[in-house]
Write an enzyme that holds these catalytic residues in place. Structure first.
Site, short mmCIF file in Angstrom:
data_model
loop_
_atom_site.label_atom_id
_atom_site.label_comp_id
_atom_site.label_asym_id
_atom_site.label_seq_id
_atom_site.Cartn_x
_atom_site.Cartn_y
_atom_site.Cartn_z
N HIS A 51 -74.29 -55.28 123.17
CA HIS A 51 -75.70 -54.89 123.33
C HIS A 51 -76.46 -56.10 123.84
CE1 HIS A 51 -79.79 -53.74 122.05
NE2 HIS A 51 -79.35 -52.50 121.93
N ASP A 80 -71.78 -58.12 114.88
CA ASP A 80 -72.89 -57.18 115.00
C ASP A 80 -72.42 -55.82 114.51
OD1 ASP A 80 -74.89 -55.45 115.75
OD2 ASP A 80 -74.83 -55.92 117.89
N GLN A 106 -73.85 -50.64 114.92
CA GLN A 106 -73.29 -49.31 115.19
C GLN A 106 -72.13 -48.97 114.27
OE1 GLN A 106 -74.46 -47.00 117.16
NE2 GLN A 106 -76.12 -48.27 117.95
N LYS A 119 -80.42 -47.56 111.64
CA LYS A 119 -79.15 -47.00 112.12
C LYS A 119 -78.33 -46.41 110.98
CE LYS A 119 -79.89 -48.35 116.39
NZ LYS A 119 -79.13 -49.34 117.13
N CYS A 121 -79.32 -50.40 126.70
CA CYS A 121 -79.39 -51.85 126.46
C CYS A 121 -77.99 -52.47 126.51
CB CYS A 121 -80.07 -52.16 125.13
SG CYS A 121 -81.80 -51.70 125.10
#
Length: 522
Positions: free
Chosen positions: A239, A316, A319, A342, A480
């Protein structure tokens, strides 16, 4: 609950709420307990079985029966009962599905307020009031979960309760509401620590979201530890939030940003990744799940490889957290970040996890109240982590909302969610590939619930607008993740993305709408 006290899971028609006798036998011979329907929902927690070398998640406390006769009637009913014979619970092996009371130890349990445990998508959908909305005359089908998830009623109610009964600034006041607000805020921090399997709540920093968490690491730890000619490694499927902060830091420090390539399915090429690692590598920052492709990266292996070269690793998880169980201790990453919105929590709240030693060696990145021990005009003494990184008034109510979202997910069980979503993803992939002219972008073997595609003869915004006319919400654009999409020769895609409240009917409606759109130009 002790290892010797696993619980009976039976098909019970009616469960009284008063105290009574409980059966202590365990159901299921598989490693994944499939829960039977109950008239009263049950709570989740883990029960270890040392003889099996494993832990069963989401095994609830047993139903409570008022008399021994009621218990016997349930045991010897046609209900399906299965037992772990080697779990040290039964007094003798069970040869069939019928069981005598003499085979089972009876214990007395207090009155229990038991929430639901069975994964029932229809019931879960009722927990999300926005799914009752109609868009353009159609029931809302929310397939934009990679952008943000919807909120269960329990989260909405918890935030309302906070503002109605607890609203105050935290930590510094002596009055009752400050104590309530502080307790609620710090309780949420403890829930996050448990959710990530962090070793302590002191490893949890509240931020606005994953983007702020990455910038915090870049501007605090990164500025101190990354210098001229040092190297930062990321991957091709990041991202923008995991690209731009490192570009900015590299430009400021004279460091070099290196990018691990991916294959035509969107999988990181581990051999090529390892070639990038060397004695100059200070930090590796990688996604756990690609927001544009759904690829699940081999994050555990990549962390181990980076540590062999002495690099720190940021993962990260924006997600990943809504799709699978997360264990930062097993992952062994130095930093882990995610956004609350999220994972069925409010916007404006997020988390930075950091190992104690890396947080201790990072200076504050913002100054103000709450993060200080003492201030004079000559110098300031800072709080230890995590307070050192939480200057000013934080997003207290939404942190509490994040705690409520974690409670909700814990009741269902992340392993149950992962299993259900995997089945949904397989079905969606198969059905989408039946649409003429549809090309999936990102076909990794290990994927979470993200499906990016392009449709011959249509711009992606056309597809998104057509689906919206039928009440189907998807994302169309570059997500993004422009370098990711350009790797596959496209600038934009249509991106349906899944969550625990989606069902097979949602997929059928999406595919039918795409077929109708194709026919219009047929």
């Amino acid at each position: 609950m002790a290892a010797s006290d696993p619980a009976l899971i039976a098909d019970a028609g009616s469960i009284p709420s008063e105290p009574g006798l409980a059966l202590t036998a365990a159901r299921g011979s598989s490693r994944e307990a499939q829960l039977s329907p109950f008239s009263l929902p049950l709570p989740a927690f883990d029960i270890p079985f040392p003889s099996l070398g494993s832990t069963f998640s989401s095994i609830p406390l047993s139903p409570v029966f008022p008399t021994q006769e009621d218990a016997a009637a349930t045991l010897n009913s046609p209900a399906s009962l299965y037992f772990l014979q080697d779990a040290g619970v039964l007094s003798k092996p069970v040869s069939d599905s019928r069981l005598n009371l003499s085979d089972v130890r009876m214990t007395t349990l207090p009155d229990l307020k038991l929430p639901r445990e069975q994964f029932d998508v229809a019931s879960i959908r009722r927990d999300f009031p926005i799914l009752q909305e109609r868009v353009n005359g159609h029931p809302l089908i929310w397939l934009d979960n990679a952008a943000t998830t919807q909120k269960p009623q329990s989260v909405i109610d918890r935030i309302s309760y906070f503002y109605e009964h607890e609203n105050s600034n935290i930590h510094r006041a002596a009055h009752e509401l400050a104590a309530r607000a502080t307790d609620a805020y710090e309780d949420a921090r403890s829930k996050v620590a448990h959710f990530l399997n962090a070793s302590s709540s002191k490893e949890i920093v509240f931020v606005r979201g994953a983007t702020e968490a990455i910038n915090l690491v870049a501007q605090s730890w990164g500025r101190r530890h990354i210098g001229k000619d040092d190297e930062i490694v990321i991957s091709w499927i990041e991202h923008h939030a995991n690209i731009v902060p490192w570009q900015m830091l590299a430009a400021e420090k004279g460091a070099r940003l290196r990018v691990a390539p991916v294959d035509d399915d969107g999988q990181i090429l581990l051999d090529e990744y390892e070639k990038l690692l060397n004695h100059k590598t200070r930090l590796v920052s990688i996604t756990q799940v690609s927001n544009a492709l759904g690829t699940i990266t081999p994050a555990h292996q990549m962390v181990q490889m980076a540590h062999r070269y002495g690099a720190r690793v940021l993962v990260d998880g924006a997600q990943a957290v809504s799709h699978m169980p997360i264990d930062v201790q097993s992952l062994d990453c130095d930093f882990y970040v995610f956004s609350g919105h999220k994972v069925f929590a409010p916007t404006g709240i997020g988390v930075l996890y950091g190992k104690p030693d890396v947080l201790a060696e990072a200076p504050p990145w913002q100054g103000g109240g709450n993060m200080i021990v003492d201030v004079t005009f000559e110098k300031t003494i800072y709080q230890p982590p995590p307070s050192r990184f939480e200057a000013g008034t934080g997003n207290i109510a939404d942190a509490v909302g994040l705690g409520a979202a974690i409670d909700y997910l814990d009741r269902i069980g992340m392993a149950n969610i992962a299993h259900y979503e995997h089945e949904l993803l397989i079905y969606a992939t198969k059905e989408l590939l039946t649409v003429p002219g549809l090309r999936l972008i990102g076909t990794a073997k290990e994927k979470a619930g993200v499906l990016s595609f392009v449709l011959d003869g249509f711009r992606t915004e056309e597809v998104g607008a057509a689906l919206n006319r039928e009440g189907i919400a998807v994302r169309s654009g570059h997500h993004c993740a422009q370098p990711t999409l350009r790797r596959f020769g496209v600038e934009t895609t249509v991106r349906p993305s899944l969550a625990l409240y989606n069902n097979f009917d949602d997929i059928d409606a999406l595919v039918a709408a795409l077929r109708r759109l194709k026919q219009l130009k047929g």
